[in-house]
Design a protein around this motif. Structure first.
Motif, PDB file in Angstrom:
ATOM      1  N   LYS A 241       0.838  -1.192   0.000  1.00  0.00           N
ATOM      2  CA  LYS A 241       0.000   0.000   0.000  1.00  0.00           C
ATOM      3  C   LYS A 241       0.882   1.254   0.000  1.00  0.00           C
ATOM      4  O   LYS A 241       1.881   1.298   0.713  1.00  0.00           O
ATOM      5  N   PRO A 244      -0.343   3.441   4.440  1.00  0.00           N
ATOM      6  CA  PRO A 244       0.811   4.123   5.031  1.00  0.00           C
ATOM      7  C   PRO A 244       2.156   3.400   4.786  1.00  0.00           C
ATOM      8  O   PRO A 244       3.199   3.950   5.073  1.00  0.00           O
ATOM      9  N   THR A 245       2.119   2.146   4.219  1.00  0.00           N
ATOM     10  CA  THR A 245       3.344   1.335   4.178  1.00  0.00           C
ATOM     11  C   THR A 245       4.503   2.020   3.445  1.00  0.00           C
ATOM     12  O   THR A 245       5.581   2.206   4.012  1.00  0.00           O
ATOM     13  N   LEU A 248       5.742   5.289   5.065  1.00  0.00           N
ATOM     14  CA  LEU A 248       6.549   5.052   6.276  1.00  0.00           C
ATOM     15  C   LEU A 248       7.951   4.559   5.913  1.00  0.00           C
ATOM     16  O   LEU A 248       8.947   4.976   6.512  1.00  0.00           O
ATOM     17  N   LYS A 249       8.018   3.691   4.903  1.00  0.00           N
ATOM     18  CA  LYS A 249       9.339   3.217   4.442  1.00  0.00           C
ATOM     19  C   LYS A 249      10.146   4.372   3.857  1.00  0.00           C
ATOM     20  O   LYS A 249      11.353   4.470   4.048  1.00  0.00           O
ATOM     21  N   LEU A 251       9.843   7.518   4.697  1.00  0.00           N
ATOM     22  CA  LEU A 251      10.291   8.351   5.826  1.00  0.00           C
ATOM     23  C   LEU A 251      11.500   7.725   6.529  1.00  0.00           C
ATOM     24  O   LEU A 251      12.377   8.427   7.009  1.00  0.00           O
ATOM     25  N   ARG A 252      11.530   6.400   6.536  1.00  0.00           N
ATOM     26  CA  ARG A 252      12.667   5.688   7.136  1.00  0.00           C
ATOM     27  C   ARG A 252      13.942   5.997   6.351  1.00  0.00           C
ATOM     28  O   ARG A 252      14.981   6.294   6.930  1.00  0.00           O
ATOM     29  N   SER A 255      15.042   9.600   6.979  1.00  0.00           N
ATOM     30  CA  SER A 255      15.731   9.902   8.246  1.00  0.00           C
ATOM     31  C   SER A 255      17.201   9.476   8.182  1.00  0.00           C
ATOM     32  O   SER A 255      18.066  10.171   8.703  1.00  0.00           O
ATOM     33  N   VAL A 256      17.479   8.338   7.528  1.00  0.00           N
ATOM     34  CA  VAL A 256      18.879   7.887   7.417  1.00  0.00           C
ATOM     35  C   VAL A 256      19.662   8.861   6.524  1.00  0.00           C
ATOM     36  O   VAL A 256      20.763   9.307   6.876  1.00  0.00           O
ATOM     37  N   PHE A 258      18.924  11.991   5.679  1.00  0.00           N
ATOM     38  CA  PHE A 258      19.050  13.332   6.254  1.00  0.00           C
ATOM     39  C   PHE A 258      20.144  13.349   7.312  1.00  0.00           C
ATOM     40  O   PHE A 258      20.948  14.292   7.380  1.00  0.00           O
ATOM     41  N   CYS A 259      20.198  12.287   8.117  1.00  0.00           N
ATOM     42  CA  CYS A 259      21.220  12.191   9.157  1.00  0.00           C
ATOM     43  C   CYS A 259      22.624  12.218   8.519  1.00  0.00           C
ATOM     44  O   CYS A 259      23.506  12.955   8.966  1.00  0.00           O
TER      45      CYS A 259
END
Lengths: 369, 190
Positions: A241, A244-245, A248-249, A251-252, A255-256, A258-259
């Motif tokens: 989907k 949200p699947t 969310l992936k 966004l994961r 975050s890596v 961006f860090c």
């Protein structure tokens, strides 16, 4: 009769590419799915480009609070941001790093989209808007390079603008004057001066971002309408989907990445890759330091320009542009395998010349001298 | 007699021009450039990137009376330890003269590789964590903390800014943890 048929065809073309009947929360969010196969990683590249664009906007607005777009103060204001404003060096480096990373992601996104034949009917307009976004991003990169008003920025801009003028020599009659006119309009003066800086500043912070946001809006809307392209010849039948699947992936991954980008910007100043004489304030009366080059993402055209006749590069460049815009029709019946091979060759050329361009140039010039 | 007086005038003129000579040491620049394979110009030690000769700010022809006086004093700094505020040099150039003295600078022209050792590890004018001598070797600017060998700057800044690095790593890890659980939760709901 002929006229009405033409309009009918136009209407059909548009309604197939922009299927307004699909505009619903159910179709665009609830039921949207992302195919799952060996090339699924490529679906994250567009999102990453968007992440870096967002960083560009935020850091760009913060830089605007201090930057002075005048020939006398531009360089010192950038120096002030870097040396004296709290967190200024981080913001400026984040802006510079994310611009390069955004272009890298954009190029990879385009290459994978091409290799996966994601441009085919009914996604032609999504592809074309993508090509326009690439050109706008290049325009942002080119205009932003001048803003610090340092040796490399001003001299590279001069070279870039001169190459527009050179096209005139290959055009017939009155058309020959057109490139010079275009150059003068962009430059705003007889030489790269205050008028040029003002125009480039306006292009960089207002004109290009507004155009980019508008076209990006349509690009994303069109993706939501048509859904993700299958991308492979033999679909696995598996999918996940979008919401949200996949979000969310995504966004994961964000975050890596961006860090990593944040730590890079914090620890490695973007300017540290350029020799210091090139970063000195532009001095119209002083000598031009050697090593003036455009940003790395223009190397694919810069090194050939240094080594081959201008007319040949201009011709190839226009041909490439035409191929990019017309790709959905030119490669309509081309297999994904063939598209993958074309992409591989293009990628080897692009990254090869970006990394080894200088060595290649030295080698060839060394042989000649 | 006429010939002799002409020769004397010519000698005097030469002596005068040589006393106004900037006494630049381009050997250092050439060595740094060759060693680092980076473009290096006179701005590493001089006030102007094109060197001391000329009529631009920081060059010989633009010096006022006070600057001329300082230049004369600086030219007498043969031995180390003289705080000579030479107007045609930048902070790093003046530091070299203070630390080594002009005599030593003149001698080392034949082997500029000795400069790093002679300056020692303690001097770091821009505070980027890379010593001035090392920056001279790397062809980067000793007075600009944004100029340095990228990998060395990365190591130095990582040590200096470890708190910020730790915070962003913590944020990223907790985000990953959160997204992982949200994904699990959403698959259960489905």
């Amino acid at each position: 009769m002929v006229k009405s048929n033409f309009f009918k065809q136009c209407l059909e073309f548009v309604s197939e590419r922009i299927p307004v009947e699909k505009i619903s929360y159910e179709a665009m969010v609830q039921k949207k799915s992302v195919p799952h196969h060996k090339m699924s990683w490529a679906y994250y590249l567009g999102g990453l480009t968007l992440l870096f664009l967002s960083i560009q906007f935020i850091t760009g607005i913060l830089l605007l609070f201090y930057y002075q777009a005048t020939v006398s103060d531009a360089h010192s204001s950038v120096e002030h941001i870097t040396q004296y404003v709290g967190g200024g060096d981080l913001i400026r480096n984040l802006h510079a790093w994310s611009s390069s990373l955004m272009i890298l992601c954009l190029i990879l996104h385009m290459m994978t989209t091409f290799a996966m034949k994601a441009f085919q009917r009914p996604r032609e307009l999504t592809w074309i808007t993508g090509v326009v976004l690439l050109l706008l991003t290049f325009a942002l990169g080119f205009s932003g390079y001048l803003l610090p008003w340092h040796q490399i920025g001003v001299n590279a801009t001069k070279v870039g603008l001169q190459s527009i003028e050179l096209i005139g020599a290959y055009l017939p009659g009155e058309l020959a004057l057109l490139p010079t006119k275009i150059k003068e309009i962009i430059q705003g003066d007889s030489m790269v001066e205050q008028a040029t800086l003002s125009r480039f500043f306006a292009l960089h912070v207002v004109v290009c971002p507004i155009l980019l946001l508008g076209i990006l809006g349509f690009h994303l809307f069109s993706i939501q309408l048509h859904g993700m392209s299958e991308g492979v010849d033999h679909p696995t039948g598996k999918s996940e989907k979008f919401f949200p699947t996949f979000i969310l992936k995504d966004l994961r991954v964000w975050s890596v990445v961006f860090c990593a980008a944040f730590i890079t910007a914090l620890c490695i100043p973007f300017d540290s890759f350029s020799p210091f004489p090139l970063l000195a304030p532009y001095d119209a009366l002083g000598s031009t330091p050697p090593g003036i080059k455009p940003e790395w993402y223009f190397f694919f055209i810069y090194y050939p320009l240094e080594l081959l006749p201008f007319w040949l590069i201009a011709l190839l460049q226009n041909l490439l542009l035409a191929i990019l815009f017309l790709a959905p029709w030119i490669f309509k019946n081309t297999s994904r395998k063939a598209l993958f091979l074309i992409t591989l060759v293009a990628a080897i050329y692009f990254f090869g010349i970006t990394i080894f361009g200088q060595d290649l140039y030295n080698l060839i010039m060394g042989v000649h001298s | 007699m006429k010939k002799a007086s002409c020769a004397f005038i010519l000698f005097l003129l030469l002596a005068m021009t040589s006393s106004n000579n900037a006494n630049a040491f381009p050997e250092y620049q050439a060595w740094s450039q060759k060693h680092s394979k980076r473009t290096v110009n006179c701005a590493m030690c001089h006030a102007h990137g094109d060197g001391p000769e000329g009529s631009k700010p920081g060059q010989m022809d633009t010096l006022d009376a006070d600057a001329q006086k300082r230049l004369e004093v600086a030219r007498g700094a043969e031995k180390p330890g003289v705080h000579a505020d030479n107007p045609i040099l930048n902070e790093f150039g003046n530091y070299i003269v203070f630390k080594l003295g002009l005599e030593q600078v003149y001698k080392m022209r034949d082997d500029p590789s000795q400069l790093k050792q002679a300056l020692g590890e303690e001097s770091d004018h821009d505070g980027d964590g890379i010593s001035d001598g090392e920056e001279f070797e790397d062809g980067t600017h000793p007075l600009n903390n944004q100029s340095g060998a990228p990998w060395k700057l990365f190591i130095q800044n990582l040590q200096k800014k470890w708190v910020m690095v730790a915070i962003i790593l913590f944020i990223a890890i907790t985000s990953l943890f959160g997204f992982k659980h949200l994904l699990r939760y959403s698959s259960k709901v489905d």
